[in-house]
Structures are given as C-alpha cells and as structure tokens.
Scaffold this active site. Structure first.
Site, PDB file in Angstrom:
ATOM      1  N   GLY A  37       2.877  -1.316   4.225  1.00 21.05           N
ATOM      2  CA  GLY A  37       2.725   0.274   4.034  1.00 21.05           C
ATOM      3  C   GLY A  37       4.254   0.644   3.613  1.00 21.05           C
ATOM      4  N   GLY A  38       4.930   1.192   4.602  1.00 22.62           N
ATOM      5  CA  GLY A  38       6.324   1.931   4.947  1.00 22.62           C
ATOM      6  C   GLY A  38       7.296   0.847   3.801  1.00 22.62           C
TER       7      GLY A  38
ATOM      8  N   GLY B 184       2.607   2.202  10.591  1.00 27.59           N
ATOM      9  CA  GLY B 184       3.504   3.179  10.601  1.00 27.59           C
ATOM     10  C   GLY B 184       4.227   3.717  11.794  1.00 27.59           C
TER      11      GLY B 184
ATOM     12  CG  ASN C 283      -1.568   1.380   1.360  1.00 32.09           C
ATOM     13  OD1 ASN C 283      -1.852   1.954   0.478  1.00 32.09           O
ATOM     14  ND2 ASN C 283      -2.250   1.434   2.827  1.00 32.09           N
ATOM     15  CD1 TRP C 284       3.860   1.247  -2.617  1.00 30.44           C
ATOM     16  CD2 TRP C 284       3.897   1.992  -4.591  1.00 30.44           C
ATOM     17  NE1 TRP C 284       4.542   0.243  -3.483  1.00 30.44           N
ATOM     18  CE2 TRP C 284       4.653   0.862  -4.570  1.00 30.44           C
ATOM     19  CE3 TRP C 284       3.435   2.831  -5.877  1.00 30.44           C
ATOM     20  CZ2 TRP C 284       5.245   0.507  -6.083  1.00 30.44           C
ATOM     21  CZ3 TRP C 284       4.099   2.252  -6.865  1.00 30.44           C
ATOM     22  CH2 TRP C 284       5.117   1.175  -7.045  1.00 30.44           C
ATOM     23  CE  LYS C 285      -0.125   3.391   4.792  1.00 27.29           C
ATOM     24  NZ  LYS C 285       0.086   3.381   6.122  1.00 27.29           N
TER      25      LYS C 285
ATOM     26  CD  GLU D 237      -3.139   5.437   6.672  1.00 30.54           C
ATOM     27  OE1 GLU D 237      -2.872   5.451   5.383  1.00 30.54           O
ATOM     28  OE2 GLU D 237      -1.894   5.004   7.365  1.00 30.54           O
TER      29      GLU D 237
ATOM     30  CD  GLU E  12      -3.465  -2.603   6.795  1.00 33.23           C
ATOM     31  OE1 GLU E  12      -2.268  -2.650   6.818  1.00 33.23           O
ATOM     32  OE2 GLU E  12      -4.294  -1.765   6.871  1.00 33.23           O
TER      33      GLU E  12
ATOM     34  CG  HIS F 216      -6.071   1.788   5.097  1.00 30.40           C
ATOM     35  ND1 HIS F 216      -5.392   2.813   6.107  1.00 30.40           N
ATOM     36  CD2 HIS F 216      -4.804   0.917   5.033  1.00 30.40           C
ATOM     37  CE1 HIS F 216      -4.335   2.631   6.276  1.00 30.40           C
ATOM     38  NE2 HIS F 216      -3.784   1.444   5.647  1.00 30.40           N
TER      39      HIS F 216
ATOM     40  CB  SER G 143       5.057  -1.975  12.070  1.00 31.80           C
ATOM     41  OG  SER G 143       4.918  -0.632  12.212  1.00 31.80           O
TER      42      SER G 143
HETATM   43  P1  PGA Z   1       2.746   0.192   7.692  1.00 30.65           P
HETATM   44  O1  PGA Z   1       1.409   0.209   6.869  1.00 30.65           O
HETATM   45  O2  PGA Z   1       3.182  -1.004   7.023  1.00 30.65           O
HETATM   46  O3  PGA Z   1       3.632   1.311   7.163  1.00 30.65           O
HETATM   47  O4  PGA Z   1       2.556   0.140   9.081  1.00 30.65           O
HETATM   48  C1  PGA Z   1       0.424  -0.633   6.775  1.00 30.65           C
HETATM   49  C2  PGA Z   1      -0.808  -0.247   6.030  1.00 30.65           C
HETATM   50  O5  PGA Z   1      -1.441   0.769   6.468  1.00 30.65           O
HETATM   51  O6  PGA Z   1      -1.299  -0.906   5.363  1.00 30.65           O
END
Ligand code: PGA
Length: 252
Positions: free
Chosen positions: A236-237, A175, A10-12, A99, A169, A97, A215
């Site tokens: 994500g990251g 993050g 997930n590149w956000k 967010e 998640e 998600h 993470s």
């Molecule tokens: P993260 O993000 O790996 O940076 O914790 C995961 C996500 O939000 O899907």
C-alpha cells in the site's frame, strides 16, 4: 514448481491520472521494465485505470481494479463491474481487501460471489484475507484466516485455480508501520497452503501464489520475501512512491 514472484501496488484512494502518469515516468526511469523478473501489478483507482493501463510505459506492467461488483451489469449506481475492468485493459482485481471488509461490511459470502464474478469476467482475482488485532490476541487467528480462505473460495471454479492468488494481510499491520515477523508470516502462509491442499490437492496448493501485505517496505521486504511460502507482496503506502516501490523489485 517455481512460483513467479508478484510485487503488487495497491494505491487505494490516491492518485489522479496525472499523478499516476508521473509515477509511471519516474518508475520506468528507475527500472528497465523489459528486465523485470517479477510480475508487477498496480491497482490504481478506477478513474485512472484505463489511462494508465493504456499508457505505453504501462505496457510491461499488469493492471487491476481494487474491487468489483458481484453482478455483471444492472441498476447498481456507483458500482464497477468485472467487464468494465476488462474494458480498461486490466486483467486483475482485488477481492475482499480488509478495508472493504471492515469499512464497507463485505462478508465472506459476498466475497465468494465476487471471486466467481472475477473469473466469469476473465480477470485474475487476488483474494485478500487477514485477522484483526483482536483475533490475533485471542489466539484464534489461524482458524479465522483459514475460514476466510475456505468461504471466499466456496464458489470458485476448479478449472480456474491457476488464476488464483491469495494475499495474507494482517489487519493490524496495514498502514500501521507494524509488520508481521517473517516467522509469523511464514507460519500463516504455510497454514494457508495447507488449507488449500485440503480443499484441492497438494500440487495445486503448491502452485498458488500467496502474497504478504502490511507495511512492506524496502527495509523489511528481503526477509519476508526469503520465506519459502511467501511469493511476493501487496504493498500500500510504499507503492505510492515510485522510488520505494522500485526498490522492492529484484530482491534476492
Ligand atoms: P500498507 O497497505 O502497505 O500501507 O500497509 C497494504 C494493503 O492494504 O494492501
């Protein structure tokens, strides 16, 4: 029934088209894409989705949108519909998600309509669920997550259950560098599977893939992916770095 592992990125709100192409170039140097044993899905920002999904290096990967609108078309300035994601030659979409839930006030009823729209648009949705730190500390986290699953699937058609993927998640792990312990993650995944079993049937529940996110990195992925109810990760990251992302593949 064996569930094929998914490793998803997930590149956000990161990556221009050019940065995405560079990522693909480095990633494909690392990994013989024809030998992938996992299903690899990348969720770039909408602006890069069509270019990357149609890039010849991108052919062996799967692509998806990070969100969709609940309607098929209409006067919704700034929004993206399911058919538009399909139009980019992408087959997947993230729904709900954390967010989107926390920063954009998405609630379970809206998420349920988006899940339905994803199926009606011929997309495979990944329903994202997870508790906040407050909910974990209150001890209510199992109920919170089961409720998100039940409500998010309230209008989900039974004929499409083979297209459903769930991502657990925990919000406090996204993050932050904190990861759920493999045992805590496994307990929740098992609980989600039991919830799916009571909604549908046990064989259906055991065929649905449930991903862990929060993470995930090459250093902690092996112990998470080894858990019986964890069918891969939503990253994500670490997905922004092609070397780190490639290191998440082929873990046994
Ligand atoms: P993260 O993000 O790996 O940076 O914790 C995961 C996500 O939000 O899907």
């Amino acid at each position: 029934m064996a569930r094929k592992r998914i490793v998803a990125g997930n590149w956000k709100m990161n990556m221009t088209i050019e940065e995405g192409r560079n990522w693909l170039r480095s990633f494909s140097r690392h990994h013989d894409l024809a030998q992938l044993v996992e299903e690899v899905i990348i969720f770039p920002p909408f602006t890069a989705l069509a270019a990357l999904a149609n890039d010849e290096r991108g052919n062996l990967l799967h692509w998806g949108g990070q969100n969709l609108h609940e309607a098929e078309t209409g006067a919704y300035t700034g929004e993206i519909s399911g058919p538009m994601i399909r139009d980019c030659h992408a087959g997947w979409v993230l729904v709900g998600h954390s967010e989107r839930r926390t920063l954009f006030q998405e609630q379970d009823d809206l998420i349920a309509r988006k899940m339905r729209r994803a199926i009606d648009s011929d997309l495979q949705p990944v329903l994202c669920v997870g508790e906040t730190l407050e909910e974990r500390e209150s001890g209510q986290f199992m109920e919170v997550v089961a409720r998100q699953v039940v409500r998010g699937l309230a209008d989900f058609p039974q004929h499409a259950l083979d297209r459903l993927v769930i991502a657990y998640e925990p919000v406090w792990a996204i993050g932050t560098g904190k990861t759920a312990s493999p045992q805590d993650a496994q307990d929740m995944h098992q609980h989600i599977r039991e919830t799916l079993s009571s909604l549908y049937t046990q064989p259906v529940a055991s065929s649905i893939r449930i991903l862990y996110g929060g993470s995930v990195k090459p250093e902690n992925a092996a112990s998470l992916f080894a858990c019986p109810d964890i069918d891969g990760g939503l990253i994500g990251g670490a997905s922004l770095d092609p070397d780190q992302f490639a290191a998440l593949l082929g873990i046994r």
